[in-house]
Design an enzyme around this catalytic site. Structure first.
Site, mmCIF file in Angstrom:
data_model
loop_
_atom_site.group_PDB
_atom_site.id
_atom_site.type_symbol
_atom_site.label_atom_id
_atom_site.label_comp_id
_atom_site.label_asym_id
_atom_site.label_seq_id
_atom_site.Cartn_x
_atom_site.Cartn_y
_atom_site.Cartn_z
ATOM 1 N N TYR A 157 0.551 -1.206 0.018
ATOM 2 C CA TYR A 157 0.083 -0.129 -0.082
ATOM 3 C C TYR A 157 0.996 1.189 0.088
ATOM 4 C CZ TYR A 157 -3.931 3.133 1.480
ATOM 5 O OH TYR A 157 -4.858 3.872 1.541
HETATM 6 P P1 NDP Z 1 -13.695 2.816 1.071
HETATM 7 O O1 NDP Z 1 -13.324 1.314 1.312
HETATM 8 O O2 NDP Z 1 -15.165 3.453 1.813
HETATM 9 O O3 NDP Z 1 -13.755 3.214 -0.424
HETATM 10 C C1 NDP Z 1 -12.910 2.476 -1.153
HETATM 11 C C2 NDP Z 1 -13.833 2.576 -2.654
HETATM 12 O O4 NDP Z 1 -12.851 2.033 -3.845
HETATM 13 C C3 NDP Z 1 -14.857 2.053 -2.762
HETATM 14 O O5 NDP Z 1 -15.879 2.775 -3.424
HETATM 15 C C4 NDP Z 1 -14.751 0.784 -3.546
HETATM 16 O O6 NDP Z 1 -15.869 0.519 -4.228
HETATM 17 C C5 NDP Z 1 -13.718 1.191 -4.388
HETATM 18 N N1 NDP Z 1 -13.040 0.145 -5.145
HETATM 19 C C6 NDP Z 1 -12.135 -0.540 -4.694
HETATM 20 N N2 NDP Z 1 -11.778 -1.464 -5.475
HETATM 21 C C7 NDP Z 1 -12.243 -1.128 -6.743
HETATM 22 C C8 NDP Z 1 -12.081 -1.625 -8.069
HETATM 23 N N3 NDP Z 1 -11.167 -2.625 -8.213
HETATM 24 N N4 NDP Z 1 -12.718 -0.849 -9.126
HETATM 25 C C9 NDP Z 1 -13.292 0.055 -8.709
HETATM 26 N N5 NDP Z 1 -13.453 0.549 -7.339
HETATM 27 C C10 NDP Z 1 -13.082 -0.051 -6.443
HETATM 28 O O7 NDP Z 1 -12.625 3.380 1.880
HETATM 29 P P2 NDP Z 1 -12.111 4.927 1.557
HETATM 30 O O8 NDP Z 1 -13.355 5.857 1.324
HETATM 31 O O9 NDP Z 1 -11.369 5.381 2.739
HETATM 32 O O10 NDP Z 1 -10.993 5.028 0.301
HETATM 33 C C11 NDP Z 1 -11.037 5.919 -0.869
HETATM 34 C C12 NDP Z 1 -9.626 6.176 -1.139
HETATM 35 O O11 NDP Z 1 -8.853 6.843 0.097
HETATM 36 C C13 NDP Z 1 -8.670 4.770 -1.376
HETATM 37 O O12 NDP Z 1 -7.771 5.296 -2.500
HETATM 38 C C14 NDP Z 1 -7.685 4.841 -0.140
HETATM 39 O O13 NDP Z 1 -6.485 4.137 -0.187
HETATM 40 C C15 NDP Z 1 -7.681 6.174 0.104
HETATM 41 N N6 NDP Z 1 -7.053 6.579 1.522
HETATM 42 C C16 NDP Z 1 -8.231 6.266 2.513
HETATM 43 C C17 NDP Z 1 -7.625 6.725 4.089
HETATM 44 C C18 NDP Z 1 -8.579 6.239 5.306
HETATM 45 O O14 NDP Z 1 -8.068 6.678 6.250
HETATM 46 N N7 NDP Z 1 -9.814 6.267 4.907
HETATM 47 C C19 NDP Z 1 -6.444 7.347 4.182
HETATM 48 C C20 NDP Z 1 -5.657 7.546 3.177
HETATM 49 C C21 NDP Z 1 -5.996 7.207 1.688
HETATM 50 P P3 NDP Z 1 -16.455 -0.785 -4.761
HETATM 51 O O15 NDP Z 1 -16.254 -1.846 -3.526
HETATM 52 O O16 NDP Z 1 -17.782 -0.888 -4.856
HETATM 53 O O17 NDP Z 1 -15.824 -1.286 -6.127
#
Ligand code: NDP
Length: 253
Positions: A157
């Protein structure tokens, strides 16, 4: 419709939950027509219904960002439904439990890099093709504080999110003269499905992170989405290639 994204057409990946769903609400409130992309159709449909019921313009495209043809379909949905693509928020991401590198299965590395890096690559390349045809645009990628420093998460990651910073800089430099700005955000701990799952596996982790975060708390997804909206807007017209920490000061110390 007034707002900093008034009249823009925006594609948001990872829009089915967390930061992406919050961005859908913030971007729409700021005047954008939003196209929501992720794999879970029901969540996307419910969010589109919520937004259209408020009078906003919203559509969805079921998309796995690791599949080029699905990314292309999402871009086509924006162009087909709203005529162009002005803004892209490449936010889909996948976390993983921290396992020492020497014990980690290679498949975990592949899965994280596939979504968090190659997914961003596939999205940016297709979006840029469309933005060049449309005369410009703005892209915001979601990195992480794990893209700036080595946080206590799985090494792949950290590796992938550092690479997102590099991908953002490379694209910003290549397309600046063609009217495309490319920036990233680096969220700190933000309340979402991903982080709740991680906290459940690691008792005490939330408190530990609060202790090393100057603001001493977890962000709400909307706070991160607001930063992405600004970077995507014309208010940030001379900002390109940056990765903006949205982290309550985590990377200060
Ligand atoms: P969530 O798990 O709520 O959201 C992740 C999103 O990514 C979901 O909507 C999921 O949708 C989507 N996703 C995952 N894999 C795929 C794929 N193969 N194709 C399309 N969509 C995909 O977590 P966050 O909102 O926290 O994450 C959003 C971003 O923020 C990410 O990039 C994460 O790494 C980053 N981030 C988050 C932090 C935190 O503390 N929350 C800190 C730093 C960065 P679905 O399963 O429907 O496909």
């Amino acid at each position: 419709m007034s707002g900093i994204l008034s009249g823009k057409v925006a594609l948001i990946t990872g829009a089915s939950s967390g930061i992406g769903a919050a961005a859908a609400r913030v971007f729409a409130r700021e005047g954008a027509a939003v196209v929501l992309a992720a794999r879970r159709e029901r969540e996307l449909r419910d969010l589109v219904d919520e937004l259209t019921a408020k009078g906003f313009e919203a559509a969805y495209s079921v998309t796995d960002v690791t599949r080029p043809e699905e990314v292309e379909r999402a871009v086509s949905t924006a162009v087909g439904d709203y005529g162009r693509l002005d803004v892209a928020f490449n936010n889909a991401g996948l976390g993983a439990e921290q396992t020492p590198m020497h014990l980690m299965d290679d498949e975990v590395f592949d899965a994280i890099v596939e979504v968090n890096l190659r997914g961003v690559w596939l999205c940016m390349s297709r979006q840029i093709r469309q933005m060049l045809a449309g005369g410009g645009g703005a892209i915001v990628n979601t990195s992480s504080v794990g893209g700036l420093v080595a946080t206590p998460v799985a090494a792949p990651y950290v590796i992938a999110k550092h690479a997102v910073v590099g991908a953002t800089r490379a694209a910003a430099a290549e397309y600046a003269k063609q009217g495309i700005r490319v920036n990233a955000i680096a969220p700190g701990t933000t309340r979402s499905e991903m982080i709740e799952a991680w906290f459940a596996l690691r008792p005490g982790m939330e408190e530990l992170l609060h202790a090393v975060t100057p603001q001493g708390r977890t962000a709400e997804p909307e706070e991160v989405a607001e930063a992405a909206a600004w970077l995507a807007s014309d208010r940030a017209s001379f900002v390109t290639g940056v990765t903006l920490p949205v982290d309550g000061g985590y990377t200060l110390i």
